[in-house]
Design a protein around this motif. Structure first.
Motif, PDB file in Angstrom:
ATOM      1  N   ARG A  72     -13.553 -21.076  -6.926  1.00 57.95           N
ATOM      2  CA  ARG A  72     -13.214 -21.314  -8.330  1.00 57.95           C
ATOM      3  C   ARG A  72     -14.237 -22.248  -8.985  1.00 57.95           C
ATOM      4  NH1 ARG A  72      -7.648 -21.034  -6.586  1.00 57.95           N
ATOM      5  NH2 ARG A  72      -7.699 -23.268  -6.050  1.00 57.95           N
ATOM      6  N   ASN A  73     -14.665 -23.261  -8.241  1.00 57.39           N
ATOM      7  CA  ASN A  73     -15.663 -24.178  -8.770  1.00 57.39           C
ATOM      8  C   ASN A  73     -16.997 -23.478  -9.001  1.00 57.39           C
ATOM      9  OD1 ASN A  73     -13.807 -26.279  -8.665  1.00 57.39           O
ATOM     10  ND2 ASN A  73     -14.482 -26.989  -6.643  1.00 57.39           N
ATOM     11  N   ASN A  79     -16.737 -21.271 -12.123  1.00 58.61           N
ATOM     12  CA  ASN A  79     -16.755 -22.121 -13.312  1.00 58.61           C
ATOM     13  C   ASN A  79     -18.174 -22.606 -13.622  1.00 58.61           C
ATOM     14  OD1 ASN A  79     -15.256 -23.843 -15.386  1.00 58.61           O
ATOM     15  ND2 ASN A  79     -16.308 -25.422 -14.194  1.00 58.61           N
ATOM     16  N   LEU A  80     -18.893 -23.018 -12.588  1.00 57.12           N
ATOM     17  CA  LEU A  80     -20.262 -23.491 -12.768  1.00 57.12           C
ATOM     18  C   LEU A  80     -21.166 -22.379 -13.294  1.00 57.12           C
ATOM     19  CD1 LEU A  80     -22.554 -25.599 -12.328  1.00 57.12           C
ATOM     20  CD2 LEU A  80     -22.758 -24.694  -9.992  1.00 57.12           C
ATOM     21  N   ARG A 129     -20.453 -19.361 -14.744  1.00 54.90           N
ATOM     22  CA  ARG A 129     -20.127 -18.735 -16.028  1.00 54.90           C
ATOM     23  C   ARG A 129     -20.157 -19.713 -17.205  1.00 54.90           C
ATOM     24  NH1 ARG A 129     -15.203 -14.664 -14.118  1.00 54.90           N
ATOM     25  NH2 ARG A 129     -16.553 -13.023 -13.295  1.00 54.90           N
ATOM     26  N   LYS A 130     -19.645 -20.912 -16.995  1.00 55.15           N
ATOM     27  CA  LYS A 130     -19.510 -21.836 -18.120  1.00 55.15           C
ATOM     28  C   LYS A 130     -20.729 -22.722 -18.323  1.00 55.15           C
ATOM     29  CE  LYS A 130     -14.457 -22.032 -18.078  1.00 55.15           C
ATOM     30  NZ  LYS A 130     -13.239 -22.910 -18.025  1.00 55.15           N
ATOM     31  N   HIS A 131     -21.361 -23.131 -17.227  1.00 57.19           N
ATOM     32  CA  HIS A 131     -22.485 -24.056 -17.338  1.00 57.19           C
ATOM     33  C   HIS A 131     -23.836 -23.347 -17.267  1.00 57.19           C
ATOM     34  CE1 HIS A 131     -19.903 -27.645 -17.160  1.00 57.19           C
ATOM     35  NE2 HIS A 131     -19.171 -26.961 -16.288  1.00 57.19           N
TER      36      HIS A 131
END
Length: 269
Positions: free
Chosen positions: A201-202, A205-206, A208-210
């Motif tokens: 999950r981390n 998130n990294l 796609r979002k960052h």
């Protein structure tokens, strides 16, 4: 609509390293097989490089896409291999040059280092990158994280699509013992699976979002979502091409894509 067309050549020919063609060597002719020529100027050549830590399945992903083939035995990639499938997406023809290279310790900071250590790999002038890690060993993500940081620092990555691929989805928690193995072992296995899910999950998130990059999970062994990997990448590339040329690059609702398999073409919804 998106479709990939097979090239009518033998497996042995597809495996040939065509470095000398890139240096202006002309047409290569192999006995018993059709000649292979560089792409005509009328085609858009998309240069895709796959990078990742050892044994994450980079070569297996390519071979499943191009040949619908998987080998259980692990053979480290020791030299560059190139593959040339052709793709039609939104009525636009692309020829893809997929490059499979040995594991690199670092991304070349400039053209001099590339020439010195990775001659003819084409790392710095790639159209797009596929960064592969092993879902069953999320520590392998750190390797592509470091490479991606080096890319951003050493070349202009604007308009350069990067797709992060988590391979070996079939191995996730596959070693979980049964209840008969003991409650303690079962609890430890469930805890390990929970830690793995949290790390994944981390990572998502990294990425796609960052990083603002694409992300997809697949299993090269079972050919699960391998086609979707290249479908996702080509849609990213076509969207950039469409925005730069002014044509409508909206993704179609009904898409089809196929790799070079035992048949000449295949399509999936």
């Amino acid at each position: 609509m998106i479709a990939v067309f097979s090239k009518q050549c033998t497996k042995a020919v597809t495996e040939l390293d065509l470095d000398y063609l890139e240096r202006g060597g002309g047409t290569l002719t192999v006995s018993g097989a059709p000649s292979i020529e560089p792409s005509p100027d009328s085609l858009d050549l998309v240069k895709v490089v796959l990078l990742g830590a050892p044994a994450v399945g980079k070569t297996s992903i390519i071979q499943q896409f191009v040949w619908s083939d998987f080998t259980e035995e692990y053979l480290p990639t020791e030299r560059k291999h190139t593959f040339y499938p052709s793709v039609i997406i939104n009525e636009h023809l692309y020829e893809i040059k997929i490059t499979d290279v040995p594991v690199i310790p670092y991304f070349p900071v400039n053209s001099y280092y590339e020439w010195t250590h990775y001659r003819f790999y084409g790392l710095r002038n790639a159209t797009a990158y596929i960064l592969v890690f092993d879902l069953s060993n999320v520590d392998t993500f750190q390797y592509i994280r470091t490479l991606r940081d080096q890319m951003v620092e050493s070349r202009d990555m604007r308009n350069v699509p990067v797709l992060v691929v988590g391979n070996k989805q079939d191995l996730l928690c596959s070693s979980t013992p049964s209840a008969s193995s003991g409650l303690q072992q079962l609890a430890m296995a469930e805890s390990a699976c929970g830690d793995s899910r949290e790390k994944r999950r981390n990572i998502v998130n990294l990425v796609r979002k960052h990083w603002k990059c694409g992300y997809i999970e697949c299993s090269a062994k079972f050919n699960w979502r391998v086609i979707a990997v290249f479908k996702e990448l080509m849609e990213m590339i076509d969207a950039l091409e469409g925005s730069s040329s002014g044509r409508n690059a909206e993704a179609p609702s009904d898409s089809a894509i196929g790799g070079q398999t035992h048949e000449s073409r295949c399509a999936v919804a």
